[in-house]
Design a protein around this motif. Structure first.
Motif, PDB file in Angstrom:
ATOM      1  N   ALA A 112      44.547  44.298  56.993  1.00 60.99           N
ATOM      2  CA  ALA A 112      43.193  43.598  57.359  1.00 60.99           C
ATOM      3  C   ALA A 112      42.064  44.146  56.561  1.00 60.99           C
ATOM      4  CB  ALA A 112      42.989  43.964  58.791  1.00 60.99           C
ATOM      5  N   GLN A 113      42.010  45.331  56.010  1.00 61.13           N
ATOM      6  CA  GLN A 113      40.837  45.896  55.345  1.00 61.13           C
ATOM      7  C   GLN A 113      40.525  45.265  54.129  1.00 61.13           C
ATOM      8  OE1 GLN A 113      43.195  47.769  56.834  1.00 61.13           O
ATOM      9  NE2 GLN A 113      42.339  49.182  58.329  1.00 61.13           N
ATOM     10  N   CYS A 114      39.214  44.990  53.757  1.00 58.29           N
ATOM     11  CA  CYS A 114      38.869  44.561  52.464  1.00 58.29           C
ATOM     12  C   CYS A 114      38.666  45.595  51.335  1.00 58.29           C
ATOM     13  CB  CYS A 114      37.357  43.839  52.360  1.00 58.29           C
ATOM     14  SG  CYS A 114      37.481  42.387  53.687  1.00 58.29           S
ATOM     15  N   ALA A 115      38.917  45.559  50.325  1.00 59.44           N
ATOM     16  CA  ALA A 115      39.009  46.613  49.451  1.00 59.44           C
ATOM     17  C   ALA A 115      38.443  46.356  47.908  1.00 59.44           C
ATOM     18  CB  ALA A 115      40.363  47.215  49.030  1.00 59.44           C
ATOM     19  N   LEU A 143      38.629  42.631  43.500  1.00 64.80           N
ATOM     20  CA  LEU A 143      38.575  42.595  44.791  1.00 64.80           C
ATOM     21  C   LEU A 143      39.989  42.181  45.342  1.00 64.80           C
ATOM     22  CD1 LEU A 143      35.608  39.737  45.367  1.00 64.80           C
ATOM     23  CD2 LEU A 143      35.297  42.113  45.020  1.00 64.80           C
ATOM     24  N   THR A 144      40.443  42.939  46.386  1.00 67.50           N
ATOM     25  CA  THR A 144      41.313  42.620  47.415  1.00 67.50           C
ATOM     26  C   THR A 144      40.895  42.332  48.614  1.00 67.50           C
ATOM     27  OG1 THR A 144      42.108  45.028  47.520  1.00 67.50           O
ATOM     28  CG2 THR A 144      43.366  43.641  45.691  1.00 67.50           C
ATOM     29  N   PRO A 145      40.628  41.196  48.930  1.00 64.66           N
ATOM     30  CA  PRO A 145      39.973  40.673  50.156  1.00 64.66           C
ATOM     31  C   PRO A 145      41.228  41.008  51.319  1.00 64.66           C
ATOM     32  CG  PRO A 145      39.757  39.095  48.402  1.00 64.66           C
ATOM     33  CD  PRO A 145      40.700  39.888  48.123  1.00 64.66           C
ATOM     34  N   GLY A 146      40.740  41.042  52.501  1.00 68.34           N
ATOM     35  CA  GLY A 146      41.706  41.318  53.817  1.00 68.34           C
ATOM     36  C   GLY A 146      42.991  40.224  53.732  1.00 68.34           C
ATOM     37  N   GLY A 147      44.053  40.904  54.023  1.00 72.50           N
ATOM     38  CA  GLY A 147      45.355  40.084  54.206  1.00 72.50           C
ATOM     39  C   GLY A 147      45.982  39.747  53.134  1.00 72.50           C
TER      40      GLY A 147
END
Ligand code: GTQ
Length: 352
Positions: A112-115, A143-147
């Protein structure tokens, strides 16, 4: 003369009341109100700076002792010294330095976390997001958005090190964490490397069909290369634009799908301060993590002077007034929870 019995003293009676209530999980607000609702932000986080070479030394030692596969993510956490045990660099954000050695893969997972990743060293390693690789260079933002499924790999001949910025403490605050490992190390490639960047990084979208056919519609772009953002900053600085007295020349990364922040909880920006420029004091409610990308200078935070060198990582907590001085042209990258605070109508800033 009448002396009051100790048990008649209202203070003692109150203390007795608190002691009786406490086992039933009840507490008096009036003892805590000022701390619970301070008149202005009073962050327990401290101003702190990490020098890259120090972290790198420890990270390379870890590299000799544990593989990326064993570790899942080989990362040293940059924990704020004012938030011990939290793994947070601010109360809402996390920062870590991740090492991928040549030939390694950090296995695919999603959460779930955004990175975000901001590259500090190396060339040619990649992050794969939902099956598409972004091949990374120094000072690229990925970016690795949540999910979204993501793994990292290094097919280059040199180590790659980047700064991870995640909203781990925010997700923990909401008790909303979900995470899964993928069945194999790598999520299957389903698009050419750089596909999203060439489509959605140039103000174009498909004439027919969804804005993003493969990427989530709300998040088409996940690679913001150094070469592009640096050229934009340069153009801004050399084009005679008025310099912002508090920020210098500053540009925020945005999401082309909606003009908003790069991810739901995290904002990111870059600044260029010309040689000799000294900004005016400013404070904001978004505690911010900075990377010195290029140049030398100094930050002054409430009287403390901290010298700045390339690849230093600095955290300025909420509502601490800071100003930057550039000895040479100074380029900064920063990320914060401004995106999240704006959604919650909490964000404030003040020019001093
Ligand atoms: O690369 O997916 O620093 O999941 C912490 C948690 C990196 C990652 C971190 C993560 C990752």
């Amino acid at each position: 003369m009448m002396t009051q019995l100790p048990c008649d003293d209202p203070k003692d009676l109150l203390r007795a009341l608190y002691a009786q209530m406490q086992p039933e999980s009840l507490f008096p607000l009036w003892e805590k109100l000022a701390a619970l609702i301070p008149a202005q932000p009073d962050s327990p986080a401290k101003v702190h700076k990490w020098a890259y070479e120090r972290i790198r030394e420890y990270l390379m030692r870890a590299g000799g002792l544990i593989s990326a596969t064993q570790a899942e993510r080989r990362v040293l956490i940059l924990e704020n010294p004012g938030l011990p045990g939290s793994s947070g660099i601010t109360p809402s954000l996390y920062a870590g330095l991740q090492l991928i050695l040549p030939g390694e893969v950090a296995p695919a997972h999603r959460h779930a976390q955004c990175a975000l990743r901001f590259v500090l060293e190396g060339e040619g390693a990649y992050t794969s997001v939902d099956g598409e690789r972004a091949i990374m260079s120094v000072s690229d933002l990925v970016l690795t958005p949540g999910g979204q499924w993501h793994h990292h790999g290094n097919a280059s001949g040199q180590p790659m090190i980047w700064l991870d910025g995640l909203d781990i403490p925010t997700v923990r605050h909401f008790d909303a964490s979900f995470a899964e490992k993928y069945a194999s190390e790598e999520f299957p490639e389903n698009a050419p490397a750089g596909d999203s960047l060439s489509r959605y990084g140039r103000n174009l979208k498909p004439l027919r069909g969804r804005v993003a056919d493969r990427r989530p519609t709300h998040q088409p772009l996940f690679h913001y290369p150094y070469a592009e953002w640096r050229a934009s900053l340069e153009a801004l600085a050399s084009g005679g634009a008025m310099i912002d007295p508090q920020l210098g020349h500053a540009l925020e990364f945005f999401n082309p799908a909606d003009g908003g922040s790069i991810m739901a909880t995290i904002s990111a920006h870059v600044r260029l301060l010309p040689a000799g420029f000294e900004s005016r004091d400013r404070r904001s409610t978004d505690g911010t993590v900075f990377v010195v990308v290029e140049g030398r200078g100094e930050v002054v935070i409430e009287g403390d002077r901290i010298p700045l060198y390339p690849r230093d990582i600095l955290v300025v907590p909420s509502w601490r007034a800071s100003r930057f001085r550039a000895d040479t042209e100074l380029i900064l990258f920063g990320y914060s929870d401004k995106a999240c605070q704006e959604k919650l109508d909490l964000y404030r800033e003040e020019n001093l």
